[in-house]
Motif scaffolding. Structure first.
Motif, PDB file in Angstrom:
ATOM      1  N   THR A  91       0.798  -1.228   0.000  1.00 24.54           N
ATOM      2  CA  THR A  91       0.000   0.000   0.000  1.00 24.54           C
ATOM      3  C   THR A  91       0.832   1.281   0.000  1.00 24.54           C
ATOM      4  O   THR A  91       0.283   2.365  -0.168  1.00 24.54           O
ATOM      5  CB  THR A  91      -0.954   0.030   1.207  1.00 24.54           C
ATOM      6  OG1 THR A  91      -0.181  -0.021   2.416  1.00 24.54           O
ATOM      7  CG2 THR A  91      -1.902  -1.159   1.175  1.00 24.54           C
ATOM      8  N   ILE A  92       2.138   1.190   0.201  1.00 31.12           N
ATOM      9  CA  ILE A  92       2.986   2.388   0.171  1.00 31.12           C
ATOM     10  C   ILE A  92       3.121   2.854  -1.274  1.00 31.12           C
ATOM     11  O   ILE A  92       3.497   2.091  -2.163  1.00 31.12           O
ATOM     12  CB  ILE A  92       4.366   2.102   0.778  1.00 31.12           C
ATOM     13  CG1 ILE A  92       4.227   1.780   2.278  1.00 31.12           C
ATOM     14  CG2 ILE A  92       5.308   3.283   0.589  1.00 31.12           C
ATOM     15  CD1 ILE A  92       5.522   1.326   2.929  1.00 31.12           C
ATOM     16  N   LEU A  98       9.340   7.921  -2.070  1.00 31.75           N
ATOM     17  CA  LEU A  98      10.307   8.935  -2.487  1.00 31.75           C
ATOM     18  C   LEU A  98      10.489  10.005  -1.420  1.00 31.75           C
ATOM     19  O   LEU A  98      11.622  10.392  -1.092  1.00 31.75           O
ATOM     20  CB  LEU A  98       9.856   9.570  -3.801  1.00 31.75           C
ATOM     21  CG  LEU A  98      10.726  10.704  -4.349  1.00 31.75           C
ATOM     22  CD1 LEU A  98      12.160  10.238  -4.554  1.00 31.75           C
ATOM     23  CD2 LEU A  98      10.142  11.239  -5.657  1.00 31.75           C
ATOM     24  N   LEU A  99       9.389  10.477  -0.839  1.00 31.51           N
ATOM     25  CA  LEU A  99       9.488  11.507   0.195  1.00 31.51           C
ATOM     26  C   LEU A  99      10.141  10.958   1.461  1.00 31.51           C
ATOM     27  O   LEU A  99      10.865  11.676   2.148  1.00 31.51           O
ATOM     28  CB  LEU A  99       8.103  12.071   0.513  1.00 31.51           C
ATOM     29  CG  LEU A  99       7.393  12.811  -0.634  1.00 31.51           C
ATOM     30  CD1 LEU A  99       6.054  13.357  -0.170  1.00 31.51           C
ATOM     31  CD2 LEU A  99       8.263  13.927  -1.196  1.00 31.51           C
ATOM     32  N   ALA A 100       9.905   9.695   1.764  1.00 34.76           N
ATOM     33  CA  ALA A 100      10.567   9.070   2.906  1.00 34.76           C
ATOM     34  C   ALA A 100      12.076   9.025   2.681  1.00 34.76           C
ATOM     35  O   ALA A 100      12.872   9.304   3.590  1.00 34.76           O
ATOM     36  CB  ALA A 100      10.023   7.660   3.113  1.00 34.76           C
ATOM     37  N   ALA A 151       8.806  12.496  14.676  1.00 34.06           N
ATOM     38  CA  ALA A 151       9.653  11.357  15.021  1.00 34.06           C
ATOM     39  C   ALA A 151      10.974  11.896  15.537  1.00 34.06           C
ATOM     40  O   ALA A 151      11.243  13.101  15.453  1.00 34.06           O
ATOM     41  CB  ALA A 151       9.880  10.457  13.802  1.00 34.06           C
ATOM     42  N   THR A 152      11.802  11.034  16.095  1.00 32.71           N
ATOM     43  CA  THR A 152      13.141  11.464  16.491  1.00 32.71           C
ATOM     44  C   THR A 152      14.075  11.303  15.305  1.00 32.71           C
ATOM     45  O   THR A 152      13.804  10.527  14.371  1.00 32.71           O
ATOM     46  CB  THR A 152      13.669  10.628  17.664  1.00 32.71           C
ATOM     47  OG1 THR A 152      13.836   9.268  17.235  1.00 32.71           O
ATOM     48  CG2 THR A 152      12.719  10.689  18.849  1.00 32.71           C
ATOM     49  N   ALA A 153      15.183  12.033  15.352  1.00 33.43           N
ATOM     50  CA  ALA A 153      16.166  11.920  14.277  1.00 33.43           C
ATOM     51  C   ALA A 153      16.674  10.487  14.159  1.00 33.43           C
ATOM     52  O   ALA A 153      16.886   9.972  13.047  1.00 33.43           O
ATOM     53  CB  ALA A 153      17.331  12.880  14.544  1.00 33.43           C
ATOM     54  N   TRP A 166       5.911   4.234   5.880  1.00 29.62           N
ATOM     55  CA  TRP A 166       4.689   3.744   6.506  1.00 29.62           C
ATOM     56  C   TRP A 166       4.069   4.792   7.422  1.00 29.62           C
ATOM     57  O   TRP A 166       2.840   4.875   7.536  1.00 29.62           O
ATOM     58  CB  TRP A 166       4.982   2.466   7.280  1.00 29.62           C
ATOM     59  CG  TRP A 166       3.751   1.784   7.814  1.00 29.62           C
ATOM     60  CD1 TRP A 166       3.432   1.577   9.123  1.00 29.62           C
ATOM     61  CD2 TRP A 166       2.675   1.221   7.051  1.00 29.62           C
ATOM     62  NE1 TRP A 166       2.226   0.928   9.234  1.00 29.62           N
ATOM     63  CE2 TRP A 166       1.731   0.694   7.979  1.00 29.62           C
ATOM     64  CE3 TRP A 166       2.417   1.123   5.693  1.00 29.62           C
ATOM     65  CZ2 TRP A 166       0.560   0.068   7.569  1.00 29.62           C
ATOM     66  CZ3 TRP A 166       1.236   0.504   5.277  1.00 29.62           C
ATOM     67  CH2 TRP A 166       0.331  -0.015   6.213  1.00 29.62           C
ATOM     68  N   GLN A 167       4.910   5.616   8.075  1.00 25.19           N
ATOM     69  CA  GLN A 167       4.378   6.707   8.893  1.00 25.19           C
ATOM     70  C   GLN A 167       3.618   7.695   8.012  1.00 25.19           C
ATOM     71  O   GLN A 167       2.555   8.209   8.403  1.00 25.19           O
ATOM     72  CB  GLN A 167       5.497   7.423   9.653  1.00 25.19           C
ATOM     73  CG  GLN A 167       6.408   6.522  10.469  1.00 25.19           C
ATOM     74  CD  GLN A 167       5.664   5.488  11.298  1.00 25.19           C
ATOM     75  OE1 GLN A 167       4.803   5.815  12.101  1.00 25.19           O
ATOM     76  NE2 GLN A 167       6.008   4.214  11.086  1.00 25.19           N
TER      77      GLN A 167
END
Length: 262
Positions: A91-92, A98-100, A151-153, A166-167
């Motif tokens: 589903t991704i 690409l943005l991830a 999210a954290t680095a 997925w986020q």
């Protein structure tokens, strides 16, 4: 063209129609739908409580360095396949993968000393296809909502491409008919103005879309060879996504105060 009135879909629909007229057409292929959709039937017009604090947010075009990254159709397909394989899903989307990849790359290159430092990614999502019933394709208005990922680095860099994508996938899935309607209804009850102060440190924002018909614009002297945005559309970490000139490819404008580390 002001975002208080229309969004990117309308922007490119206007240029597509203008180019049709310029080529001699006496009828545009997609007339704008000017009937306004509204979340409630009463309490109109909306009274926005202006204050000196709300209107004192002055935007000064910053001096940023800019780079345009070109991603081929084949490269994007590899990123999509990798992200889906890591999360055991299908589903991704290509754009989410690409943005991830881009978010991971930026955070990695920033060399943030505190790995627990919070980093944010603001996704701008259109409500057009998500409302029930959906808005007409040619609806002329602004239907954009912002969804902020946190999210954290360490998580962004260390948990893998699939986890980051997925986020994004989950955040976009939250943009449902009920959620969007509640967001708008709450805004009518307590309207607030959007200011540039939302662009804080360690925040990336993506605007525009690779689905816009950019290269179909022909004003009579040939099709475009490239697309670039103007200076008012550039702030530190505010990225603009465009379709590439080759079908299936994507160009991303990336402005930062300091691009040397990237």
């Amino acid at each position: 063209m002001n975002h208080a009135v229309v969004d990117g879909s309308c922007f490119w629909q206007f240029f597509n129609s203008w180019s049709e007229i310029s080529r001699g057409s006496d009828k545009i292929s997609r007339p704008p739908v000017l009937n306004r959709w509204f979340p409630i039937d009463d309490d109109c017009p909306i009274r926005i409580p202006f204050s000196s604090e709300q209107i004192s947010d002055t935007f000064v075009v910053p001096k940023v360095e800019e780079m345009v990254f070109h991603f081929t159709k084949e490269k994007i397909a590899k990123l999509k396949a990798k992200a889906n394989a890591e999360m055991d899903t299908t589903t991704i989307s290509s754009l989410q993968a690409l943005l991830a990849h881009l978010w991971q790359s930026v955070v990695r290159c920033q060399n943030i000393n505190d790995t627990n430092q919070e980093v944010k990614y603001v996704l701008l999502v259109s409500a057009r296809p998500r409302l029930r019933p959906p808005l007409p394709e040619g609806y002329f208005g602004n239907t954009i909502n912002a969804e902020t990922l946190r999210a954290t680095a360490e998580e962004v860099v260390g948990k893998g491409l699939g986890w980051v994508a997925w986020q994004m996938n989950k955040a976009i899935a939250l943009q449902t008919n009920d959620g969007i309607r509640k967001l708008y209804e709450d805004w009518v009850k307590n309207p607030k103005l959007l200011t540039m102060s939302v662009m804080t440190n360690n925040t990336l924002t993506t605007s525009s879309s690779p689905r816009f018909n950019v290269y179909g614009n022909d004003f009579g002297w040939g099709k475009p060879v490239a697309v670039r945005s103007g200076s008012a559309n550039k702030t530190d970490g505010k990225m603009t996504v465009f379709p590439g000139v080759e079908e299936g490819s994507i160009d991303i404008e990336v402005p930062f105060f300091d691009l040397r580390s990237l």
